[in-house]
Design a protein around this motif. Structure first.
Motif, PDB file in Angstrom:
ATOM      1  N   PHE A  61      -4.051   6.645   0.629  1.00  0.00           N
ATOM      2  CA  PHE A  61      -3.533   5.282   0.613  1.00  0.00           C
ATOM      3  C   PHE A  61      -3.929   4.658  -0.717  1.00  0.00           C
ATOM      4  N   VAL A  62      -2.940   4.328  -1.529  1.00  0.00           N
ATOM      5  CA  VAL A  62      -3.162   3.780  -2.863  1.00  0.00           C
ATOM      6  C   VAL A  62      -2.717   2.326  -2.849  1.00  0.00           C
ATOM      7  N   ASN A  63      -3.562   1.471  -3.351  1.00  0.00           N
ATOM      8  CA  ASN A  63      -3.321   0.040  -3.248  1.00  0.00           C
ATOM      9  C   ASN A  63      -3.237  -0.584  -4.645  1.00  0.00           C
ATOM     10  N   VAL A  83      -8.762   7.221   2.101  1.00  0.00           N
ATOM     11  CA  VAL A  83      -8.183   8.043   3.159  1.00  0.00           C
ATOM     12  C   VAL A  83      -8.500   7.338   4.461  1.00  0.00           C
ATOM     13  N   MET A  84      -7.505   7.223   5.318  1.00  0.00           N
ATOM     14  CA  MET A  84      -7.693   6.576   6.613  1.00  0.00           C
ATOM     15  C   MET A  84      -7.903   7.652   7.675  1.00  0.00           C
ATOM     16  N   PRO A  85      -8.881   7.462   8.548  1.00  0.00           N
ATOM     17  CA  PRO A  85      -9.159   8.483   9.567  1.00  0.00           C
ATOM     18  C   PRO A  85      -7.962   8.826  10.446  1.00  0.00           C
ATOM     19  N   GLU A  86      -7.069   7.876  10.654  1.00  0.00           N
ATOM     20  CA  GLU A  86      -5.917   8.134  11.514  1.00  0.00           C
ATOM     21  C   GLU A  86      -4.766   8.841  10.789  1.00  0.00           C
ATOM     22  N   VAL A 106       0.858  -1.181   0.000  1.00  0.00           N
ATOM     23  CA  VAL A 106       0.000   0.000   0.000  1.00  0.00           C
ATOM     24  C   VAL A 106       0.895   1.232   0.000  1.00  0.00           C
ATOM     25  N   GLU A 107       0.733   2.050  -1.011  1.00  0.00           N
ATOM     26  CA  GLU A 107       1.542   3.264  -1.147  1.00  0.00           C
ATOM     27  C   GLU A 107       0.826   4.426  -0.457  1.00  0.00           C
ATOM     28  N   MET A 108       1.563   5.199   0.323  1.00  0.00           N
ATOM     29  CA  MET A 108       0.993   6.368   0.995  1.00  0.00           C
ATOM     30  C   MET A 108       1.472   7.622   0.268  1.00  0.00           C
ATOM     31  N   VAL A 109       0.531   8.344  -0.353  1.00  0.00           N
ATOM     32  CA  VAL A 109       0.862   9.535  -1.139  1.00  0.00           C
ATOM     33  C   VAL A 109       0.412  10.761  -0.341  1.00  0.00           C
ATOM     34  N   HIS A 110       1.348  11.646  -0.059  1.00  0.00           N
ATOM     35  CA  HIS A 110       1.015  12.871   0.685  1.00  0.00           C
ATOM     36  C   HIS A 110       0.045  13.707  -0.155  1.00  0.00           C
ATOM     37  N   HIS A 111      -0.893  14.362   0.538  1.00  0.00           N
ATOM     38  CA  HIS A 111      -1.921  15.127  -0.179  1.00  0.00           C
ATOM     39  C   HIS A 111      -1.334  16.179  -1.108  1.00  0.00           C
ATOM     40  N   SER A 112      -0.163  16.698  -0.799  1.00  0.00           N
ATOM     41  CA  SER A 112       0.459  17.719  -1.652  1.00  0.00           C
ATOM     42  C   SER A 112       0.958  17.147  -2.983  1.00  0.00           C
TER      43      SER A 112
END
Length: 113
Positions: free
Chosen positions: A98-100, A89-92, A60-66
């Motif tokens: 989060f891109v899968n 988007v994960m609440p925490e 799972v790739e986490m891409v910053h909103h920017s």
């Protein structure tokens, strides 16, 4: 319609997906009830109520909103739609998308009783 042969996504949604993050036996199959090209994860055996079925992995790739707008602008319209469809988007962690793209967990929204 998404054409995997022409897809420019680094890891196409239509490609084979890893089920390694699943903690129960599953199969990935077409889910035509959701439209052409959609897939779903289906239990390969009975799963007792309350059983954890999937775990987050480095697939799972986490891409910053920017970075999201720039990533989407670099894609074709069809690829951008697949990218967004595979994301959440994960609440925490509201700072990251989060891109899968590689794990079959991206198909778990398709379910039936």
């Amino acid at each position: 319609f998404h054409d995997p042969a022409r897809c420019t996504l680094r890891r196409c949604a239509m490609a084979e997906a890893s089920t390694a993050a699943f903690l129960v036996p599953v199969v990935v199959q077409d889910a035509p009830q959701y439209g052409e090209g959609h897939r779903g994860v289906f239990a390969a055996a009975r799963i007792p109520r309350g059983t954890q079925i999937w775990t987050m992995t480095d697939m799972v790739e986490m891409v910053h909103h920017s970075e999201v707008r720039q990533r989407l602008q670099a894609m074709t319209r069809e690829d951008a739609a697949v990218f967004v469809r595979q994301s959440c988007v994960m609440p925490e962690n509201l700072e990251r998308l989060f891109v899968n793209p590689r794990d079959a967990g991206r198909f778990i929204n398709h379910s039936s009783p």
